[in-house]
Design an enzyme around this catalytic site. Sequence first.
Site, PDB file in Angstrom:
ATOM      1  N   LYS A  29       0.822  -1.215   0.000  1.00  0.00           N
ATOM      2  CA  LYS A  29       0.000   0.000   0.000  1.00  0.00           C
ATOM      3  C   LYS A  29       0.851   1.257   0.000  1.00  0.00           C
ATOM      4  O   LYS A  29       0.506   2.232  -0.663  1.00  0.00           O
ATOM      5  CB  LYS A  29      -0.895   0.016   1.234  1.00  0.00           C
ATOM      6  CG  LYS A  29      -1.938  -1.062   1.175  1.00  0.00           C
ATOM      7  CD  LYS A  29      -3.198  -0.607   1.857  1.00  0.00           C
ATOM      8  CE  LYS A  29      -4.280  -1.602   1.564  1.00  0.00           C
ATOM      9  NZ  LYS A  29      -5.529  -1.282   2.226  1.00  0.00           N
ATOM     10  N   GLU A  81      -3.430   7.920   7.691  1.00  0.00           N
ATOM     11  CA  GLU A  81      -4.186   8.730   6.721  1.00  0.00           C
ATOM     12  C   GLU A  81      -5.279   9.490   7.456  1.00  0.00           C
ATOM     13  O   GLU A  81      -5.744   9.044   8.502  1.00  0.00           O
ATOM     14  CB  GLU A  81      -4.903   7.824   5.699  1.00  0.00           C
ATOM     15  CG  GLU A  81      -4.012   7.238   4.645  1.00  0.00           C
ATOM     16  CD  GLU A  81      -4.776   6.373   3.649  1.00  0.00           C
ATOM     17  OE1 GLU A  81      -6.025   6.315   3.724  1.00  0.00           O
ATOM     18  OE2 GLU A  81      -4.120   5.754   2.818  1.00  0.00           O
ATOM     19  N   HIS A 133     -15.812  -5.940   4.604  1.00  0.00           N
ATOM     20  CA  HIS A 133     -14.916  -5.877   3.447  1.00  0.00           C
ATOM     21  C   HIS A 133     -15.209  -6.926   2.390  1.00  0.00           C
ATOM     22  O   HIS A 133     -14.407  -7.142   1.484  1.00  0.00           O
ATOM     23  CB  HIS A 133     -13.450  -5.904   3.886  1.00  0.00           C
ATOM     24  CG  HIS A 133     -13.135  -4.823   4.874  1.00  0.00           C
ATOM     25  ND1 HIS A 133     -13.034  -3.495   4.510  1.00  0.00           N
ATOM     26  CD2 HIS A 133     -12.968  -4.846   6.215  1.00  0.00           C
ATOM     27  CE1 HIS A 133     -12.805  -2.757   5.582  1.00  0.00           C
ATOM     28  NE2 HIS A 133     -12.766  -3.547   6.634  1.00  0.00           N
ATOM     29  N   ARG A 185      -5.940  -7.813 -10.959  1.00  0.00           N
ATOM     30  CA  ARG A 185      -6.571  -9.043 -11.439  1.00  0.00           C
ATOM     31  C   ARG A 185      -7.927  -8.703 -12.061  1.00  0.00           C
ATOM     32  O   ARG A 185      -8.395  -7.570 -11.940  1.00  0.00           O
ATOM     33  CB  ARG A 185      -6.826  -9.981 -10.248  1.00  0.00           C
ATOM     34  CG  ARG A 185      -7.758  -9.329  -9.234  1.00  0.00           C
ATOM     35  CD  ARG A 185      -8.280 -10.264  -8.169  1.00  0.00           C
ATOM     36  NE  ARG A 185      -9.326  -9.616  -7.400  1.00  0.00           N
ATOM     37  CZ  ARG A 185      -9.144  -8.820  -6.369  1.00  0.00           C
ATOM     38  NH1 ARG A 185      -7.909  -8.546  -5.960  1.00  0.00           N
ATOM     39  NH2 ARG A 185     -10.160  -8.280  -5.738  1.00  0.00           N
TER      40      ARG A 185
HETATM   41  C1  MV4 Z   1     -10.237   4.279   4.275  1.00  0.00           C
HETATM   42  C2  MV4 Z   1     -11.497   4.607   4.774  1.00  0.00           C
HETATM   43  C3  MV4 Z   1     -11.702   5.900   5.215  1.00  0.00           C
HETATM   44  N1  MV4 Z   1     -10.681   6.790   5.189  1.00  0.00           N
HETATM   45  N2  MV4 Z   1      -9.256   5.209   4.250  1.00  0.00           N
HETATM   46  C4  MV4 Z   1     -10.956  -0.402   3.890  1.00  0.00           C
HETATM   47  C5  MV4 Z   1     -10.178  -1.447   3.197  1.00  0.00           C
HETATM   48  C6  MV4 Z   1      -9.129  -0.753   2.425  1.00  0.00           C
HETATM   49  N3  MV4 Z   1      -9.113  -1.204   1.067  1.00  0.00           N
HETATM   50  C7  MV4 Z   1      -9.411   0.701   2.547  1.00  0.00           C
HETATM   51  N4  MV4 Z   1     -10.487   0.857   3.449  1.00  0.00           N
HETATM   52  C8  MV4 Z   1     -10.886   2.079   3.869  1.00  0.00           C
HETATM   53  N5  MV4 Z   1      -9.956   3.054   3.818  1.00  0.00           N
HETATM   54  C9  MV4 Z   1      -9.492   6.421   4.715  1.00  0.00           C
HETATM   55  N6  MV4 Z   1      -8.496   7.291   4.721  1.00  0.00           N
HETATM   56  C10 MV4 Z   1     -12.487   3.631   4.792  1.00  0.00           C
HETATM   57  C11 MV4 Z   1     -12.169   2.352   4.344  1.00  0.00           C
HETATM   58  C12 MV4 Z   1     -13.230   1.396   4.404  1.00  0.00           C
HETATM   59  C13 MV4 Z   1     -13.749   0.816   3.241  1.00  0.00           C
HETATM   60  C14 MV4 Z   1     -13.258   1.109   1.977  1.00  0.00           C
HETATM   61  C15 MV4 Z   1     -13.780   0.534   0.858  1.00  0.00           C
HETATM   62  C16 MV4 Z   1     -14.840  -0.360   0.979  1.00  0.00           C
HETATM   63  C17 MV4 Z   1     -15.341  -0.665   2.201  1.00  0.00           C
HETATM   64  C18 MV4 Z   1     -14.814  -0.079   3.362  1.00  0.00           C
HETATM   65  C19 MV4 Z   1     -15.349  -0.409   4.592  1.00  0.00           C
HETATM   66  C20 MV4 Z   1     -14.823   0.148   5.719  1.00  0.00           C
HETATM   67  C21 MV4 Z   1     -13.763   1.039   5.620  1.00  0.00           C
END
Ligand code: MV4
Length: 502
Positions: A116, A200, A235, A292
């Site tokens: 990441k 972040e 997720h 993918r």
């Molecule tokens: C975040 C966020 C809020 N703010 N980053 C969750 C998994 C990872 N791929 C990134 N994720 C998140 N990052 C910041 N700065 C909220 C999430 C997040 C989320 C993102 C995408 C789809 C579902 C989610 C569920 C909870 C939190």
Amino acid sequence: MFKKILIANRGEIALRVIRACREMGIASVAVYSEADGRAPHVREADEAVLIGPPPSAESYLKGERIIEVAQRLGAEAIHPGYGFLSEREWFSRAVRDAGLTFIGPPPEAIAAMGSKTAARQLAVAANVPVVPGTTEALASADEARAIAEQFGYPVLLKAAAGGGGKGMRVVRSSGEIASALDAARREAKSSFGDDAVYVEKYIVGPRHVEIQVLGDQHGTMLSLNERECSVQRRHQKMIEEAPSVAVTPEIRRAMGETAVRAASAAGYVNAGTCEFLLDRDGEFYFLEMNTRLQVEHPVTELVTGIDLVQWQIRVAAGERLPFRQEDIVPRGWAIECRITSEDPANGFLPSTGRISYLHLPSGPGVRWDGGVEVGSEIGLFYDPMLAKLIVHAPTREAAVERMHRALLELTIEGVESSRDFHLRVMEDEEFRAGAIEIQWLERRLDSLIKTKPPAHITRTAAVVAALIADRDRQAPKRITAQSPASPASDAWLRAARLDALR
Ligand code: MV4
């Protein structure tokens, strides 16, 4: 073009690739574990080879063994599907080193997007907007506190090696930072063997919107526009759609150009997806790239008219993409529901058993990408996704009604499934209004599961149940002979049963 392709996967995605191969006149080779001897992908492929015992680590993850099978049977290319070996840098490299073609990105692109923090650094260098925060791992809680003061609370601690939300902690005040950092590090260490954590700004109430990209080996990289993936639980995405109600033509263009820039900077080739958070003000932030083909690719196929799997194969064989960005015009609305063998009424507990009856939806605008049939044994070795039900219609309203109709037609007996849950979502006013964000489903889960079907459905179900009972009294033999007589009435009965259980 390749004459023969090996598919290093199982279930619906193996069948999806086999179908693409057949339409292109390419022979297909399936591989399978001892649990999958009777699986549909084994029967539908032109050839199939047993590769090991049921656990994935001893079969579908045995990359070297799979490469040997490809060589022995004369397959020139390997399609990894999703999951399993699809995002393993070493596998993409091992396939190439064996003189075969990996139908996916080069190992260097997988590596560039694998971590990441590396992906964030690459994005920043390519002028791709990322959530404000660090691009280096944190050294201490004091450093985290200093950075948090700069951006303001809440902040989010994330594992550098992260994925699936593991090693993530929301921090709402400076007093919480030290213990949250410890917790994130511990979780990151145990999940990824790497305790690097960065910070972040926490985006409140965003949507998860992603851009499908497709690139050839001659420098063309296209955006195939967005998918809305906010309806997810822990997720795990449950419902995806294209387009997104929150994406204006301007956001679509900007997000698409951004995704193309990120993918190009990584030296990306083939199909990939850039994930973004889209906040309430229409600002978007690059999160990561999935290197993918994704589960939800069909919604993009339906609105763009582009067969992603066939183009994956063509660009891997060196063909040029014949489209320009202006040729990609979204048409109508597509929605996908993931039909899993999980029991929504029981905390989505995985359900096992043998599928004893299966009636599939069909009719206008309905697509079923499935991996199971009557007789399939659903165990606990693999992912619980049985199939994807996808619909396409001119508008979002029509697509929601079409999905509701298709779900009513669907009957699965023998295992619990997410079917009724999806019906309740299609009936939900907030979902129908498109008022969804990443926390929507978990906030609404209890009420969705406890919601009764609409009155007109239970009324009809009660009438149908009474008619069937009456017919059963008058002519029991005839009913028995026809049983299960009518999938449609069975679906209504399910609705009635559901109502009776509440
Ligand atoms: C975040 C966020 C809020 N703010 N980053 C969750 C998994 C990872 N791929 C990134 N994720 C998140 N990052 C910041 N700065 C909220 C999430 C997040 C989320 C993102 C995408 C789809 C579902 C989610 C569920 C909870 C939190």
